[in-house]
Design a protein around this motif. Structure first.
Motif, PDB file in Angstrom:
ATOM      1  N   GLN A 102       4.173 -22.437   2.675  1.00 48.51           N
ATOM      2  CA  GLN A 102       3.723 -23.806   2.861  1.00 48.51           C
ATOM      3  C   GLN A 102       2.217 -23.923   2.670  1.00 48.51           C
ATOM      4  N   GLU A 103       1.481 -22.927   3.105  1.00 58.07           N
ATOM      5  CA  GLU A 103       0.038 -22.945   2.863  1.00 58.07           C
ATOM      6  C   GLU A 103      -0.259 -22.869   1.366  1.00 58.07           C
ATOM      7  N   TRP A 104       0.504 -22.040   0.670  1.00 58.07           N
ATOM      8  CA  TRP A 104       0.314 -21.912  -0.776  1.00 58.07           C
ATOM      9  C   TRP A 104       0.670 -23.223  -1.456  1.00 58.07           C
ATOM     10  N   ASP A 105       1.788 -23.843  -1.029  1.00 60.43           N
ATOM     11  CA  ASP A 105       2.203 -25.134  -1.589  1.00 60.43           C
ATOM     12  C   ASP A 105       1.150 -26.197  -1.336  1.00 60.43           C
ATOM     13  N   LEU A 111      -4.737 -29.000  -5.393  1.00 56.78           N
ATOM     14  CA  LEU A 111      -5.325 -28.791  -6.714  1.00 56.78           C
ATOM     15  C   LEU A 111      -4.687 -29.698  -7.766  1.00 56.78           C
ATOM     16  N   ALA A 112      -3.404 -30.061  -7.566  1.00 59.53           N
ATOM     17  CA  ALA A 112      -2.705 -30.914  -8.528  1.00 59.53           C
ATOM     18  C   ALA A 112      -3.154 -32.365  -8.421  1.00 59.53           C
ATOM     19  N   HIS A 113      -3.698 -32.762  -7.290  1.00 61.37           N
ATOM     20  CA  HIS A 113      -4.161 -34.138  -7.073  1.00 61.37           C
ATOM     21  C   HIS A 113      -5.625 -34.113  -6.639  1.00 61.37           C
ATOM     22  N   ASP A 123       0.159 -36.517   3.188  1.00 59.66           N
ATOM     23  CA  ASP A 123       1.399 -37.292   3.069  1.00 59.66           C
ATOM     24  C   ASP A 123       2.277 -36.740   1.953  1.00 59.66           C
ATOM     25  N   ILE A 124       1.673 -36.408   0.837  1.00 64.48           N
ATOM     26  CA  ILE A 124       2.435 -35.832  -0.282  1.00 64.48           C
ATOM     27  C   ILE A 124       3.055 -34.500   0.131  1.00 64.48           C
ATOM     28  N   ASN A 126       3.770 -33.458   3.190  1.00 61.82           N
ATOM     29  CA  ASN A 126       4.810 -33.643   4.211  1.00 61.82           C
ATOM     30  C   ASN A 126       6.117 -34.119   3.582  1.00 61.82           C
ATOM     31  N   THR A 127       6.057 -35.040   2.623  1.00 65.72           N
ATOM     32  CA  THR A 127       7.297 -35.474   1.953  1.00 65.72           C
ATOM     33  C   THR A 127       7.874 -34.338   1.127  1.00 65.72           C
ATOM     34  N   HIS A 128       7.015 -33.542   0.534  1.00 64.59           N
ATOM     35  CA  HIS A 128       7.461 -32.383  -0.254  1.00 64.59           C
ATOM     36  C   HIS A 128       8.201 -31.386   0.640  1.00 64.59           C
ATOM     37  N   PHE A 129       7.623 -31.095   1.854  1.00 63.54           N
ATOM     38  CA  PHE A 129       8.255 -30.127   2.758  1.00 63.54           C
ATOM     39  C   PHE A 129       9.498 -30.717   3.423  1.00 63.54           C
ATOM     40  N   ALA A 130       9.524 -32.064   3.630  1.00 64.13           N
ATOM     41  CA  ALA A 130      10.683 -32.690   4.268  1.00 64.13           C
ATOM     42  C   ALA A 130      11.916 -32.631   3.372  1.00 64.13           C
ATOM     43  N   ARG A 131      11.727 -32.602   2.061  1.00 65.65           N
ATOM     44  CA  ARG A 131      12.870 -32.505   1.123  1.00 65.65           C
ATOM     45  C   ARG A 131      13.368 -31.070   0.992  1.00 65.65           C
ATOM     46  N   GLY A 132      12.687 -30.141   1.651  1.00 69.77           N
ATOM     47  CA  GLY A 132      13.114 -28.745   1.587  1.00 69.77           C
ATOM     48  C   GLY A 132      12.622 -28.038   0.354  1.00 69.77           C
TER      49      GLY A 132
END
Length: 145
Positions: A102-105, A111-113, A123-124, A126-132
């Motif tokens: 998760q830290e790497w993500d 870096l992507a934004h 926010d991006i 958290n939604t990314h991690f919430a989708r698994g």
């Protein structure tokens, strides 16, 4: 008018008065009747001793103070052994691996934004991690094994 002159009370004859004569009379009486004074002192002392020694109401017994509370100490933790220890180590390894991913993500999303604020990046992520999803695990595809 002529002012009257007053004499100070402490100066001149008669300042002492007859006090020395009274002192001499008292000393003479003490010398002559010393035995009467001795008997009077003895009677007073005997009376005081009798009054103190008589049994009055019973005094209440002294109650000892309550014992001081001891500090609360947590019971020692049970040391895991065998299968419990193996399961605990595997869970710790899995949790630390997910946290690292998760830290790497998060760094990858940051870096992507590049123009986004920290709040928008959070926010991006958290939604990314919430989708698994995880970029570091299965390249972000939750359906892949």
């Amino acid at each position: 008018m002529a002012a009257k002159r007053r004499r100070p009370a402490g100066k001149g004859a008669g300042a002492i008065g007859c006090a020395p004569f009274f002192v001499l009379i008292v000393v003479a009486l003490i010398i002559q009747y010393w035995w009467v004074l001795l008997i009077a002192v003895g009677v007073v002392a005997l009376t005081v001793a009798l009054v103190r020694s008589t049994s009055g109401p019973a005094r209440p017994a002294k109650v000892p103070p309550p014992p001081r509370p001891q500090p609360v100490v947590a019971p020692p933790r049970a040391v895991p052994t065998g299968e419990d220890l193996t399961a605990q180590l595997r869970a710790h390894k899995r949790i630390s691996r997910v946290r690292d991913m998760q830290e790497w993500d998060y760094e990858w999303i940051r870096l992507a934004h590049p123009g986004k604020s920290v709040r928008e990046v959070n926010d991006i992520a958290n939604t990314h991690f919430a989708r698994g999803r995880s970029i570091g695990i299965n390249w972000g595809d939750p359906s892949a094994p």
